[in-house]
Write a protein that holds these residues in place. Structure first.
Motif, PDB file in Angstrom:
ATOM      1  N   CYS A   1       0.855  -1.068  -0.141  1.00  0.00           N
ATOM      2  CA  CYS A   1       0.054  -0.034   0.004  1.00  0.00           C
ATOM      3  C   CYS A   1       0.822   1.275   0.052  1.00  0.00           C
ATOM      4  O   CYS A   1       2.371   1.250  -0.035  1.00  0.00           O
ATOM      5  CB  CYS A   1      -0.983  -0.109   1.029  1.00  0.00           C
TER       6      CYS A   1
ATOM      7  N   SER B   1       1.521   3.501   2.107  1.00  0.00           N
ATOM      8  CA  SER B   1       2.774   3.762   3.098  1.00  0.00           C
ATOM      9  C   SER B   1       3.843   2.893   3.120  1.00  0.00           C
ATOM     10  O   SER B   1       5.039   3.320   3.337  1.00  0.00           O
ATOM     11  CB  SER B   1       1.968   3.285   4.607  1.00  0.00           C
TER      12      SER B   1
ATOM     13  N   HIS C   1       3.122  -5.028   5.439  1.00  0.00           N
ATOM     14  CA  HIS C   1       2.135  -5.432   6.483  1.00  0.00           C
ATOM     15  C   HIS C   1       0.805  -6.091   6.259  1.00  0.00           C
ATOM     16  O   HIS C   1       0.345  -6.227   7.357  1.00  0.00           O
ATOM     17  CB  HIS C   1       1.912  -3.855   7.374  1.00  0.00           C
ATOM     18  N   GLU C   2       0.627  -6.035   5.023  1.00  0.00           N
ATOM     19  CA  GLU C   2      -0.816  -6.463   4.796  1.00  0.00           C
ATOM     20  C   GLU C   2      -0.678  -7.997   4.258  1.00  0.00           C
ATOM     21  O   GLU C   2      -0.647  -8.320   3.194  1.00  0.00           O
ATOM     22  CB  GLU C   2      -1.378  -5.547   3.422  1.00  0.00           C
TER      23      GLU C   2
ATOM     24  N   GLU D   1      -6.741  -5.866   5.524  1.00  0.00           N
ATOM     25  CA  GLU D   1      -6.070  -4.810   6.334  1.00  0.00           C
ATOM     26  C   GLU D   1      -6.682  -3.391   5.672  1.00  0.00           C
ATOM     27  O   GLU D   1      -7.212  -2.601   6.197  1.00  0.00           O
ATOM     28  CB  GLU D   1      -4.704  -5.000   6.552  1.00  0.00           C
TER      29      GLU D   1
END
Ligand SMILES: [Zn+2]
Ligand SMILES: [Zn+2]
Length: 323
Positions: free
Chosen positions: A37, A39, A59-60, A143
């Motif tokens: 994503c 970020s 992180h996803e 997420e």
């Protein structure tokens, strides 16, 4: 284990790194897939500095529990899970108020603790949610869907029962459109990229009529251009919510906000555990956020995946391991 590591801004290498160990209360996950994503891209490009280099991003993530730390039942071994990547401390003032999104001791996977673009990841078992029985494209979108849905929750039903404008329909904006349609809102979308706008329209977002004003505007970008555009379409007394993490000054003056009697608000991630619980429930019932996935890459192509994410029509993810 193998991991995609950022060795310097803009450059990823696949390297052998030490395996993580699950600590007390943690599970060790064999990672299957990780979404990219905005970020993550900010870390990749160097716009946001990584805590150190080399650094593991991402992180996803979803995967399968392979081992458990002290105090966690072995019954969870073999369970397919989706991670909630912002691990709250549960002790600070914000956490005690239930606003874990603002936790001052927050540990964010891929941001201030090692990320998910690796064969294995250790995380607190409370933040490893049992995956619903849906496809991989859906799991990778859990997420960001939660980010979108938490924004809508914070706006409240009254703001959503009107016609809503979404400014910016990159991956997050598309999740917002889907969540709004699921709520039953009448949605319009704007984007400078015609392909993305077409995708939002496929999901049910309509066009913006000339000089149309909206009681609710959700800006998923936060750039000077999107702020100007969003505010222009905001009705008197309307609410403008920001979800994007752009750090440039806003081209908005107090006089305009006062005259418009605007309510300006921001929404950061989600609060544990309610927001993930709710998003997983809707996805389990068939929300199908994986509809917006357009690009899938193997781990070995992580560099290419990050380089092309900005021009992707929809969501991009990286397959770490065959499921
Ligand atoms: Zn994300
Ligand atoms: Zn906290």
């Amino acid at each position: 284990m193998k991991a995609a590591v950022l060795v310097e801004p803009g450059r990823i290498e696949i390297r052998e790194v030490a395996d993580p160990e699950p600590g007390p209360g943690e599970v060790l996950i064999s990672v299957e897939g990780v979404g990219i994503c905005g970020s993550d891209h900010s870390v990749f490009s160097g716009k946001w500095a990584a805590p150190e280099y080399p650094w593991i991003m991402g992180h996803e993530a979803f995967g399968v529990i392979e081992a458990v730390g002290e105090g966690v039942s072995d019954a969870r071994i073999g369970e397919r899970v989706v991670i909630e990547p912002n691990v709250a401390c549960f002790e600070c003032e914000q956490c005690r108020m239930g606003r874990t999104s603002a936790c001052t001791g927050r540990q964010s996977v891929g941001m201030n603790r090692p990320g998910a673009l690796a064969e294995r990841l250790a995380i607190s078992e409370r933040f490893a949610w049992k995956a619903p029985d849906v496809g991989e494209d859906d799991l990778v979108c859990v997420e960001p869907t939660t980010v979108a849905m938490a924004g809508l929750r914070r706006l409240g039903d009254r703001a959503l029962d009107r016609r809503v404008l979404v400014v910016g329909v990159g991956a997050l904006g598309l999740m917002v459109v889907m969540a709004l349609k699921e709520h039953g809102s009448d949605v319009a979308a704007l984007d400078i990229n015609a392909e993305r706008l077409a995708m939002a329209q496929e999901l049910g977002a309509g066009p913006v009529f000339e000089d149309e004003r909206f009681d609710t505007v959700i800006d998923t970008v936060g750039s000077p251009g999107s702020v100007t555009e969003g505010f222009e379409h905001l009705a008197v007394g309307g609410t403008l919510m920001f979800l994007g993490l752009d750090n440039r000054p806003m081209p908005l003056d107090a006089q305009s906000v006062v005259r418009r009697q605007a309510k300006i608000t921001g929404s950061l991630t989600y609060d544990h555990p309610g927001d993930f619980e709710h998003a997983l429930e809707l996805i389990g019932e068939g929300l199908n956020p994986g509809r917006v996935v357009t690009d899938r890459h193997p781990l070995g192509e992580a560099q290419r995946a990050f380089e092309s994410v900005g021009s992707a029509r929809g969501k991009t993810w990286i397959r770490v391991r065959e499921g």
